[in-house]
Design a protein around this motif. Structure first.
Motif, PDB file in Angstrom:
ATOM      1  N   THR A  98       0.846  -1.200   0.000  1.00  0.00           N
ATOM      2  CA  THR A  98       0.000   0.000   0.000  1.00  0.00           C
ATOM      3  C   THR A  98       0.876   1.243   0.000  1.00  0.00           C
ATOM      4  N   PHE A  99       0.348   2.302  -0.589  1.00  0.00           N
ATOM      5  CA  PHE A  99       1.065   3.573  -0.669  1.00  0.00           C
ATOM      6  C   PHE A  99       0.850   4.361   0.613  1.00  0.00           C
ATOM      7  N   SER A 100       1.939   4.681   1.318  1.00  0.00           N
ATOM      8  CA  SER A 100       1.861   5.443   2.565  1.00  0.00           C
ATOM      9  C   SER A 100       2.815   6.633   2.487  1.00  0.00           C
ATOM     10  N   PRO A 101       2.294   7.827   2.184  1.00  0.00           N
ATOM     11  CA  PRO A 101       3.162   8.997   2.037  1.00  0.00           C
ATOM     12  C   PRO A 101       4.040   9.257   3.254  1.00  0.00           C
ATOM     13  N   ALA A 102       3.481   9.076   4.442  1.00  0.00           N
ATOM     14  CA  ALA A 102       4.232   9.381   5.663  1.00  0.00           C
ATOM     15  C   ALA A 102       5.497   8.540   5.787  1.00  0.00           C
ATOM     16  N   GLU A 103       5.486   7.359   5.196  1.00  0.00           N
ATOM     17  CA  GLU A 103       6.643   6.474   5.323  1.00  0.00           C
ATOM     18  C   GLU A 103       7.763   6.812   4.347  1.00  0.00           C
ATOM     19  N   ILE A 104       7.441   7.485   3.245  1.00  0.00           N
ATOM     20  CA  ILE A 104       8.472   7.707   2.222  1.00  0.00           C
ATOM     21  C   ILE A 104       8.968   9.146   2.143  1.00  0.00           C
ATOM     22  N   GLU A 105       8.144  10.135   2.561  1.00  0.00           N
ATOM     23  CA  GLU A 105       8.481  11.527   2.262  1.00  0.00           C
ATOM     24  C   GLU A 105       9.729  12.018   2.992  1.00  0.00           C
ATOM     25  N   ALA A 106       9.756  11.927   4.310  1.00  0.00           N
ATOM     26  CA  ALA A 106      10.912  12.440   5.060  1.00  0.00           C
ATOM     27  C   ALA A 106      12.216  11.730   4.672  1.00  0.00           C
ATOM     28  N   PRO A 107      12.248  10.387   4.573  1.00  0.00           N
ATOM     29  CA  PRO A 107      13.496   9.726   4.159  1.00  0.00           C
ATOM     30  C   PRO A 107      13.962  10.156   2.767  1.00  0.00           C
TER      31      PRO A 107
END
Length: 865
Positions: free
Chosen positions: A12-21
């Motif tokens: 599933t696509f989870s913006p919170a998991e990818i944006e900061a890194p």
């Protein structure tokens, strides 16, 4: 592509998991940095500096999305792209914040003294200022953080002192008494942009001046200022008052005789056609007063309290005095007429909402006439282009009529005016490397915040020093800003840039976007409760969804509406792309640079490659023309419709079959996704980076090439074939729906005539998409699309009794609605009385029900007996 092992996309696509890194990855890798020594062509944007006190609002989010889109695209196109960040010291706003903190301790800035107070402000900045910078990172701003600037930095302060002296030495800065915007709460002059005009409810009072021999009636909304009147003015062509011009009339309450003058500025149709002239308290009156030598009578102190009138009103607040003056005039029988409530636009301080008071005051000004002419010429001769072009007249209207600019502010926080006064009123202006003579005292005022921000395009690049940055990146390429500050900040940057840089414009193109309004088109305001917090939207839907929504609505110079549902829709779009990319990877999509030649591919593959090529060419052209909304719309429909809804579905039978054809299609799918993600990256940087790096095993989209189109490789015959497939599939889907067949159910069908339209090799693909099996022997229903006949065996697929009953019921309802409409339209009495919109609605209903009857009858006839 680099790397040895491909990763997998999360389920599933989870913006919170990818944006900061991802942002940290880009920053750590130095992708945002620009090299002034590079041989690449430069592309420069300096960020409109947000206030150090500010936080990211929805207008910033739009502004920054557009700038980041342009910068990322130009980087990928091979430019040395510099996006320079920074903040404005925001004189009034910042001083207010710190003074409020002191007030909680029972102190004022005067208790600390100037130096200690300024130290306190710097301390506040270090601890609490600049929250917007972290929020910019949340949005994905790819700015060169190593070049972050602040208008109070040492070199930017040096630039301020340098240009002040240069302007002063050329006679373009002077000190004089003029009418300025004054805030009685902040106790300082205000620039035009620091004044917000809002509708206030007041009263419009007509007052009789003079006695029976010489009298005249004036109308005003500010009765208290009559105590400072120096004249009454009428239009010289107004026959009603020609006999009074040159005479004197008694000013009530102060019993002073004042002249009646004639001036073209007076509108004979406004009020009584006669206006009071309070030259020390109104800008228009001041101009008239200067022309006619009218006495300047100051009747208020800096706090907006009546003073020096010699009347009982002295000591009253201006608004209390207004009521008291009208009450007194009413008692004397001098109020001829009153209109209340009288709603009119009144200026308010942008920072504290206090009603602004026009005030005669000795201030420092820039003489703008020669500077403004140069700013107008730069656009007229094409050195600077305004996008959209229709905004140019508004720019000319401003620069061609610019008033001298009041640049002094009665504050402590800011660039202190570099003017020193000697013991005998000598005046010395000192540059950054000069010191005043002993015994000289510096002017206590600071410069308007807009003075330093007007130098932003070149001061941030090192001016007055001749730096490599200045040589490489000036003039800047594009200024992106809202049209609402075209007159103020943009014009000021133009006049300062052209002056300081020997006629070189500060930017080549001015891109003006509109305001973001709510979903109903209303301006956002706290009082309406319709403001949108972009941080909340990013938390909920991801930064990419917000960016795409804003860019998709960004038509040049036009306001755009925004609703949460639209951001949610963009999140759905992002999820669809994520799932499509994941599907592609699970099915072996290959990005190895070995795309088969067109002649070795089928129509479906050549069609999607052609549509990709067309989309890249059109979107690229639209981006370059700053048509962001049109470009995003184009990309959206290619990605959602062409790729996800059509290509993936038409190709599934090939993927499932395996073999050489499947391998070719996997390479095509990989190529399409590779190029599409490159194209989308500037608008939706986070999700595209995650998908592209996972799909291709590449390092980063930020250092990849921009997609290119090749018109010579487009296969228009393949486009025609696929469009025919789409027509057939759409008709079959419509037929199935009309027959009440579930979308998941398989039906037996026979196709005839595919060979006549060149689709004989694509029957399997069509059958897969529409769930039609080849088996069957009772073909009792059919539909025709051109030369292609499709016959259906509906045995078991449809409950014929139930379907006939459903359609019969629908037919009866439609017939009843049609008959009702006809009865009303045939009724002459009804038609004579009914409103036109009602008649139109009934006629439309008749047409629709007639169409429904025809359609349902045809469906009933097609049902097997």
């Amino acid at each position: 592509m680099s790397g040895d092992k491909k990763k997998e996309l999360a389920a599933t696509f989870s913006p919170a998991e990818i944006e900061a890194p991802l942002y940290k990855k880009w920053q750590d890798a130095g992708y945002f940095k620009a090299d002034a020594n590079s041989k690449k062509p430069p592309f420069t944007i300096v960020i409109p500096p947000p206030n150090v006190t500010g936080s990211l609002h929805i207008g910033h989010a739009l502004d920054h999305t557009i700038q980041d889109l342009l910068i990322r695209m130009k980087r990928m196109k091979g430019f040395e792209a510099l996006w320079l960040p920074g903040m404005d010291h925001a004189g009034i706003a910042t001083q207010n914040v710190v003074e409020k903190q002191l007030a909680t301790q029972g102190k004022s800035r005067h208790d600390l003294g100037r130096e200690a107070f300024i130290e306190k402000v710097w301390q506040w900045k270090a601890e609490s200022g600049g929250a917007i910078l972290d929020q910019m990172k949340r949005l994905g701003d790819s700015v060169d953080w190593d070049r972050e600037a602040f208008t109070m930095d040492a070199n930017l302060s040096k630039a301020v002192l340098t240009i002040f002296k240069q302007l002063y030495d050329k006679g373009l800065i002077y000190r004089a008494e003029r009418i300025i915007n004054w805030c009685p709460r902040c106790l300082t002059a205000l620039s035009d942009i620091e004044v917000e005009h809002k509708d206030d409810s007041g009263e419009f009072v007509s007052i009789k001046y003079g006695d029976d021999d010489v009298n005249i009636t004036v109308a005003t909304t500010r009765a208290e200022t009559m105590l400072g009147d120096g004249a009454v003015a009428v239009n010289p062509n107004d026959e009603r008052y020609k006999h009074l011009v040159g005479k004197k009339v008694l000013l009530p309450l102060v019993d002073r005789m004042i002249p009646i003058i004639a001036d073209e500025l007076v509108d004979p149709d406004f009020g009584t056609g006669a206006v009071k002239v309070t030259a020390a308290h109104d800008p228009n009156d001041f101009e008239m007063g200067m022309r006619h030598g009218v006495e300047l009578v100051i009747i208020m102190n800096e706090h907006g309290v009546m003073a020096g009138t010699g009347t009982k009103f002295d000591g009253m607040d201006r608004f209390d005095a207004r009521k008291a003056v009208v009450d007194e005039l009413r008692k004397l029988g001098r109020v001829v007429a009153e209109k209340r409530p009288y709603v009119h636009a009144v200026g308010h301080c942008q920072r504290c909402d206090t009603t602004v008071e026009p005030r005669l005051s000795k201030q420092w000004f820039v003489k703008v006439a020669p500077l403004a002419k140069a700013a107008g010429d730069a656009v007229r001769d094409g050195r600077v282009k305004i996008e959209p072009e229709q905004m140019s007249p508004r720019y000319f209207e401003w620069v061609d009529n610019m008033h001298d600019w009041c640049i002094s502010r009665q504050l402590w926080w800011g660039h202190r005016i570099p003017v020193f006064y000697g013991p005998n009123d000598e005046v010395v202006v000192c540059g950054p490397d000069e010191t005043p003579p002993a015994g000289y005292t510096q002017d206590p005022d600071v410069l308007d915040t807009w003075f330093s921000s007007a130098l932003w395009p070149f001061s941030t690049l090192g001016w007055p020093n001749q730096t490599q940055d200045l040589k490489k990146f000036y003039p800047t390429s594009v200024l992106v800003t809202g049209y609402d500050i075209l007159f103020f900040w943009v014009a000021r940057m133009m006049i300062m840039g052209l002056f300081a840089m020997d006629g070189k414009q500060p930017f080549d193109v001015i891109v003006l976007h509109g305001l973001v309004r709510d979903q109903f088109g209303k301006k956002m305001s706290k009082s309406r409760g319709n403001t949108i917090d972009p941080i909340e939207f990013m938390d909920k839907y991801g930064s990419d969804a917000l960016r795409f929504t804003l860019a998709r609505g960004a038509n040049p110079g036009t306001d755009q509406a925004l609703a949460e549902d639209w951001v949610a829709g963009s999140r759905n779009f992002a999820t669809k792309l994520w799932n499509a990319t994941r599907f592609a990877m699970l099915n072996g999509a290959n990005v190895d640079g070995q795309l088969p030649k067109s002649k070795d591919l089928g129509a479906i593959d050549n069609w999607i490659l052609t549509r990709l090529d067309q989309t890249v060419a059109s979107a690229d052209e639209l981006f370059e023309k700053f048509e962001f909304a049109k470009a995003c719309e184009l990309i959206y429909h290619f990605a959602w419709d062409d790729l996800c809804d059509w290509y993936l579905e038409l190709s599934k039978s090939t993927f499932n079959a395996g073999g050489a054809e499947a391998e070719k299609s996997k390479r095509v799918l990989g190529e399409v996704l590779d190029q599409l993600l490159r194209l989308m990256h500037p608008v939706m940087p986070f999700i595209t980076e995650q998908m592209w790096c996972t799909l291709t095993n590449g390092q980063s989209l930020m250092i990849s090439d921009w997609p290119k189109s090749n018109l010579s490789t487009q296969d228009h015959e393949a486009v025609k074939l696929v469009e025919q497939m789409q027509e057939i599939i759409t008709e079959i889907r419509r037929f199935r729906n009309d027959q009440g067949i579930k979308s998941t159910a398989k039906v037996a069908a026979k196709f005839t005539g595919l060979n006549k339209v060149g689709l004989e090799n694509y029957e399997a693909a069509i059958r897969y998409v529409v769930k039609c099996e080849a088996a069957g022997d009772n073909f009792t229903a059919k539909t025709q699309i051109g030369e292609v006949l499709i016959e259906f065996d509906l045995t078991g697929a449809v409950d014929l009794v139930a379907e006939r009953a459903r359609l019969s019921k629908d037919l009866q309802t439609a017939q009843k609605d049609r008959d009702t409409a006809k009865i009303k339209l045939d009724n002459e009495g009804f038609m004579a009385k009914a409103p036109m919109e009602v008649v139109t609605e009934i006629r439309e209903r008749l047409a629709q029900t007639s169409s429904d009857i025809e359609r349902i009858t045809a469906l009933l006839e097609k049902l097997p007996k």
